[in-house]
Design a protein around this motif. Structure first.
Motif, PDB file in Angstrom:
ATOM      1  N   THR A  31       0.831  -1.195   0.000  1.00 66.38           N
ATOM      2  CA  THR A  31       0.000   0.000   0.000  1.00 66.38           C
ATOM      3  C   THR A  31       0.870   1.251   0.000  1.00 66.38           C
ATOM      4  O   THR A  31       1.660   1.458   0.923  1.00 66.38           O
ATOM      5  N   PRO A  32       0.745   2.086  -1.053  1.00 63.75           N
ATOM      6  CA  PRO A  32       1.521   3.319  -1.092  1.00 63.75           C
ATOM      7  C   PRO A  32       0.986   4.318  -0.060  1.00 63.75           C
ATOM      8  O   PRO A  32      -0.102   4.118   0.451  1.00 63.75           O
ATOM      9  N   PRO A  33       1.704   5.351   0.282  1.00 66.06           N
ATOM     10  CA  PRO A  33       2.912   5.812  -0.392  1.00 66.06           C
ATOM     11  C   PRO A  33       4.205   5.280   0.223  1.00 66.06           C
ATOM     12  O   PRO A  33       5.211   5.178  -0.451  1.00 66.06           O
ATOM     13  N   PRO A  64      -6.532  -2.284  -7.234  1.00 72.37           N
ATOM     14  CA  PRO A  64      -6.627  -0.839  -6.996  1.00 72.37           C
ATOM     15  C   PRO A  64      -7.744  -0.472  -6.015  1.00 72.37           C
ATOM     16  O   PRO A  64      -7.597   0.460  -5.229  1.00 72.37           O
ATOM     17  N   ARG A  67      -6.501  -0.504  -2.646  1.00 72.30           N
ATOM     18  CA  ARG A  67      -5.328   0.363  -2.512  1.00 72.30           C
ATOM     19  C   ARG A  67      -4.029  -0.440  -2.495  1.00 72.30           C
ATOM     20  O   ARG A  67      -3.095  -0.130  -1.763  1.00 72.30           O
ATOM     21  N   ASP A  69      -0.875  -1.550  -4.617  1.00 69.29           N
ATOM     22  CA  ASP A  69      -0.081  -1.152  -5.769  1.00 69.29           C
ATOM     23  C   ASP A  69       0.582  -2.404  -6.349  1.00 69.29           C
ATOM     24  O   ASP A  69       1.352  -3.077  -5.662  1.00 69.29           O
ATOM     25  N   LYS A  71       2.924  -2.783  -8.519  1.00 65.02           N
ATOM     26  CA  LYS A  71       4.389  -2.704  -8.561  1.00 65.02           C
ATOM     27  C   LYS A  71       4.978  -3.095  -7.205  1.00 65.02           C
ATOM     28  O   LYS A  71       5.943  -3.857  -7.121  1.00 65.02           O
ATOM     29  N   LEU A  72       4.390  -2.595  -6.121  1.00 62.97           N
ATOM     30  CA  LEU A  72       4.853  -2.956  -4.776  1.00 62.97           C
ATOM     31  C   LEU A  72       4.595  -4.430  -4.486  1.00 62.97           C
ATOM     32  O   LEU A  72       5.426  -5.102  -3.860  1.00 62.97           O
TER      33      LEU A  72
END
Length: 88
Positions: A31-33, A64, A67, A69, A71-72
């Motif tokens: 989960t970003p950020p 999405p 939440r 990500d 890429k993460l």
């Protein structure tokens, strides 16, 4: 309130052979950020997962909406020091 999902036979629920609660433990690391390092229970769940099966979720709108990500999420194998499977 904490709820643990179980199947009808009383065994814990799993997604792609990974224990559901272990995958839930992975969520902060996806989960970003500023995600923290993955928890040990997360890495343990991924070590049991059928990664080809989990790869089916890469284009899912579910990630999405949670939440998460992608890429993460894909970086977790390296962060957990697990072998990288063939691409999904």
């Amino acid at each position: 309130m904490v709820m643990i999902a179980c199947r009808a036979d009383g065994k814990p629920f799993a997604i792609c052979d990974a224990p559901y609660m272990g995958l839930v433990a992975c969520r902060p690391a996806m989960t970003p950020p500023d995600p923290p390092p993955p928890a040990g229970v997360c890495c343990d769940a991924l070590s049991h997962a059928d990664m080809k099966c989990l790869g089916q979720y890469k284009d899912s709108p579910l990630l999405p909406s949670l939440r998460i990500d992608l890429k993460l999420a894909l970086q977790l194998l390296e962060k957990c020091q697990l072998p990288h499977p063939a691409p999904c």
